[in-house]
Design an enzyme around this catalytic site. Structure first.
Site, PDB file in Angstrom:
ATOM      1  N   GLU A   1       0.797  -1.231   0.000  1.00 27.85           N
ATOM      2  CA  GLU A   1       0.000   0.000   0.000  1.00 27.85           C
ATOM      3  C   GLU A   1       0.832   1.285   0.000  1.00 27.85           C
ATOM      4  OE1 GLU A   1      -3.042  -0.088   3.033  1.00 27.85           O
ATOM      5  OE2 GLU A   1      -4.038  -1.816   2.131  1.00 27.85           O
TER       6      GLU A   1
ATOM      7  N   GLU B   1      -5.691  -8.635   0.314  1.00 22.29           N
ATOM      8  CA  GLU B   1      -6.489  -8.307   1.490  1.00 22.29           C
ATOM      9  C   GLU B   1      -7.931  -8.081   1.064  1.00 22.29           C
ATOM     10  OE1 GLU B   1      -5.033  -5.048   3.895  1.00 22.29           O
ATOM     11  OE2 GLU B   1      -2.951  -5.738   3.800  1.00 22.29           O
TER      12      GLU B   1
END
Ligand SMILES: *[C@@H]1O[C@H](CO)[C@@H](O)[C@H](O)[C@H]1NC(C)=O
Ligand SMILES: *[C@@H]1O[C@H](CO)[C@@H](O)[C@H](O)[C@H]1NC(C)=O
Ligand SMILES: *[C@@H]1O[C@H](CO)[C@@H](O)[C@H](O)[C@H]1NC(C)=O
Ligand SMILES: *[C@@H]1O[C@H](CO)[C@@H](O)[C@H](O)[C@H]1NC(C)=O
Ligand SMILES: *[C@@H]1O[C@H](CO)[C@@H](O)[C@H](O)[C@H]1NC(C)=O
Ligand SMILES: *[C@@H]1O[C@H](CO)[C@@H](O)[C@H](O)[C@H]1NC(C)=O
Ligand SMILES: *[C@@H]1O[C@H](CO)[C@@H](O)[C@H](O)[C@H]1NC(C)=O
Ligand SMILES: *[C@@H]1O[C@H](CO)[C@@H](O)[C@H](O)[C@H]1NC(C)=O
Length: 500
Positions: free
Chosen positions: A297, A418
């Site tokens: 991320e 995720e």
């Protein structure tokens, strides 16, 4: 479902966004209470599209001031393109470290052994399961206070950095490492039909120089690899915290400033990844380690990281890891930085070009993109009904998130590293699983898994455990309350998504 943009609108918005430099504030995942300010639509719009194509790639430009190459880096990015990676001639026929172990997991038996290293990626497609069905081991080796509040109790710490800076926390940390995840967890995961785990670890496990970070996490990762092997579970090693913090979020280890692309941090990141690749990319781990994730991320935006620098770094880090790792079937993953698959298609096509162009057997590229697809982070998702949540998941393969038209497993394998079954509808904080809740969670979870198995290489639930919360954030709670004795691949609602 409503709210998804057409490609044309997406492009227009992307250009507009890149022009006015408006970036959404969405680059934090799994906020504990889901209060978001940006909409899900923002997620895939406010980024610049790369102009490079598969044929002219690599032609990304990078400013020397943003990134200085180490003079010793053998295949770094240059202004005119990537220097060719050298031919690697790994030694063949090395015995596996635990080769005499009788407990060779079942997943190893179906694939050619050892890998034909001269034809490095030919075995990728046959080596791994058709779908990775995985779960993250969150807040184990990288602490997150909302997930493990008990560990933080009695401290003012807000992240790993401040926790590790606090007097007397070293013993507490070792206690956490040695008890939070144990071999029993791997046995249980295996019994549920889980075949992979994604293990977040911070760079400081390999070099904590100049920081307050406590080292020692790597020994637990090593233990986990042994447990994974014994239980037929593949491991993705995820560098979740990068030097300088790639997103300024707590889960990077250090909340606050984003300075991943400042100073020597990009080069230091590559040095650390090479340390990981040298160790865990060795053939003795080839039966258990399926991938190394370069960065988690990274926050893209004018106040954070540049997309072009991130893309160029991705290519350099990919080559460095590929060259260091003996195991050429290892996936090398990169998170999309919430910029969407489109921003990465040409990067993947460039890095995987040899494989995709010569592949007649459906072989896969080893540079892969990690996407995090939550429906519990943004305000717009709060008002959806269960059916709308399901429809949104079922539409992933035909809309932006997992858009298949531009990519394939050869040019850019996709992973959903995720996601969660937790939405406000499946949100029980009192631990009471009413029949409606059980049913709703099962339906939504099945729809997501169907979409991911249709259009990606695999999925990883966030997360195995969610401290003190017995709700749908935790796969453990879902298995206990929703699945009972069913394995995770068992569908109670087969065909819930129209694509079958
Ligand atoms: C593709 O393979 C050729 C020949 O082996 C090599 O020279 C070239 O560097 C490779 N390209 C990439 C992007 O790895
Ligand atoms: C590499 O593997 C592919 C697929 O198994 C095979 O078709 C090809 O002949 C191999 N190439 C070499 C050089 O061995
Ligand atoms: C494994 O599952 C069993 C049965 O649900 C449970 O009692 C046990 O605590 C679990 N083990 C771990 C380490 O979570
Ligand atoms: C560890 O990181 C520092 C920078 O923070 C660097 O100067 C040093 O060379 C690194 N050590 C190793 C062994 O790579
Ligand atoms: C190798 O086997 C030993 C003894 O069974 C075990 O402790 C260790 O974790 C194993 N190592 C790996 C990498 O699987
Ligand atoms: C989910 O949250 C929204 C907004 O808070 C609310 O309108 C909706 O009724 C909630 N859905 C359920 C099933 O609780
Ligand atoms: C993606 O696909 C769309 C429609 O199929 C096409 O118009 C577009 O050019 C593609 N984008 C890239 C980056 O290849
Ligand atoms: C779940 O419930 C908690 C407590 O009521 C609330 O703070 C949180 O926002 C809810 N999460 C979602 C995704 O609705």
């Amino acid at each position: 479902m409503s709210g998804m943009h057409s490609f044309a609108a997406w492009t227009a918005l992307a250009l507009l966004a890149s022009t006015i430099d408006a970036r959404p504030q969405v680059h934090r995942h799994r906020r504990p209470h889901g209060q978001g300010t940006a909409s899900a639509d923002d997620l895939y719009t406010a980024v610049a599209t790369p102009t490079a194509t598969a044929t002219n790639f690599p032609s990304l430009s990078i400013e020397p001031s943003q990134y200085s190459l180490s003079s010793t880096a053998p295949y770094g990015f240059t202004a005119s393109g990537f220097a060719a990676a050298p031919t690697i001639t790994p030694s063949r026929g090395q015995p596996y470290a635990n080769a005499s172990s009788t407990a060779i997991p079942s997943h190893a038996l179906s694939s050619p052994y050892p890998l034909d290293e001269t034809n490095s990626t030919s075995a990728v497609s046959s080596r791994y399961p058709a779908n990775f069905r995985g779960v993250n081991l969150g807040s184990w080796l990288v602490l997150e206070s909302w997930m493990t509040p008990d560990v933080f109790q009695g401290t003012d710490a807000v992240d790993q950095w401040t926790f590790d800076s606090t007097d007397g926390t070293e013993a507490k940390l070792h206690q956490h490492w040695s008890t939070y995840i144990t071999e029993g967890d791997f046995q249980n995961m295996s019994s549920w039909g889980i075949n992979a785990v994604r293990i977040p670890i911070g760079y400081w496990a390999y070099n904590n120089s100049g920081t307050p970070y406590i080292t020692g996490a790597d020994a637990y990762l090593e233990k986990a690899l042994g447990w994974a092997r014994q239980n037929g579970i593949w491991v993705m090693i995820d560098c979740h915290g990068s030097p300088g913090s790639q997103n300024g979020a707590e889960h990077s280890g250090h909340a606050g400033a984003v300075s991943w692309q400042s100073d020597d941090n990009l080069q230091l990141s590559i040095d650390i990844l090479q340390t990981i690749a040298k160790k865990y990319g060795a053939m003795q781990y080839a039966d258990v380690v399926m991938g190394i994730e370069l960065v988690n991320e990274p926050k893209i935006g004018s106040d954070a990281n540049s997309l072009a620098t991130t893309q160029a770094w991705a290519a350099q880090a990919y080559h460095a890891v590929r060259a260091t790792a003996e195991n050429k079937a290892l996936y090398v993953l990169h998170h999309d930085g919430f910029t969407g698959v489109q921003s990465w298609v040409s990067v993947g096509a460039g890095l995987n070009s040899n494989i995709s162009s010569s592949s007649s057997s459906g072989d896969q590229g080893t540079f892969a993109l990690d996407l995090h697809l939550y429906q519990n982070q943004d305000a717009v998702d709060k008002s959806l009904t269960l059916d709308q949540h399901i429809a949104k998941a079922c539409a992933y393969p035909t809309t932006d998130p997992l858009l298949p038209s531009n990519t394939s497993t050869a040019t850019l394998p996709l992973f959903v590293g995720e996601f969660s079954a937790q939405i406000n509808i499946t949100n029980t904080t009192d631990g009471i699983w009413t029949p409606d809740l059980v049913d709703g969670t099962r339906k939504f979870f099945e729809a997501q898994m169907d979409a991911f198995e249709h259009s990606s290489r695999g999925w990883f639930v966030w997360s195995l455990k969610q401290g003190g919360d017995t709700g749908a954030w935790s796969l453990e709670a879902i298995m206990e309350n929703v699945y009972g004795s069913d394995v995770i691949s068992k569908r109670k609602y087969p065909g819930i998504c129209p694509f079958g």
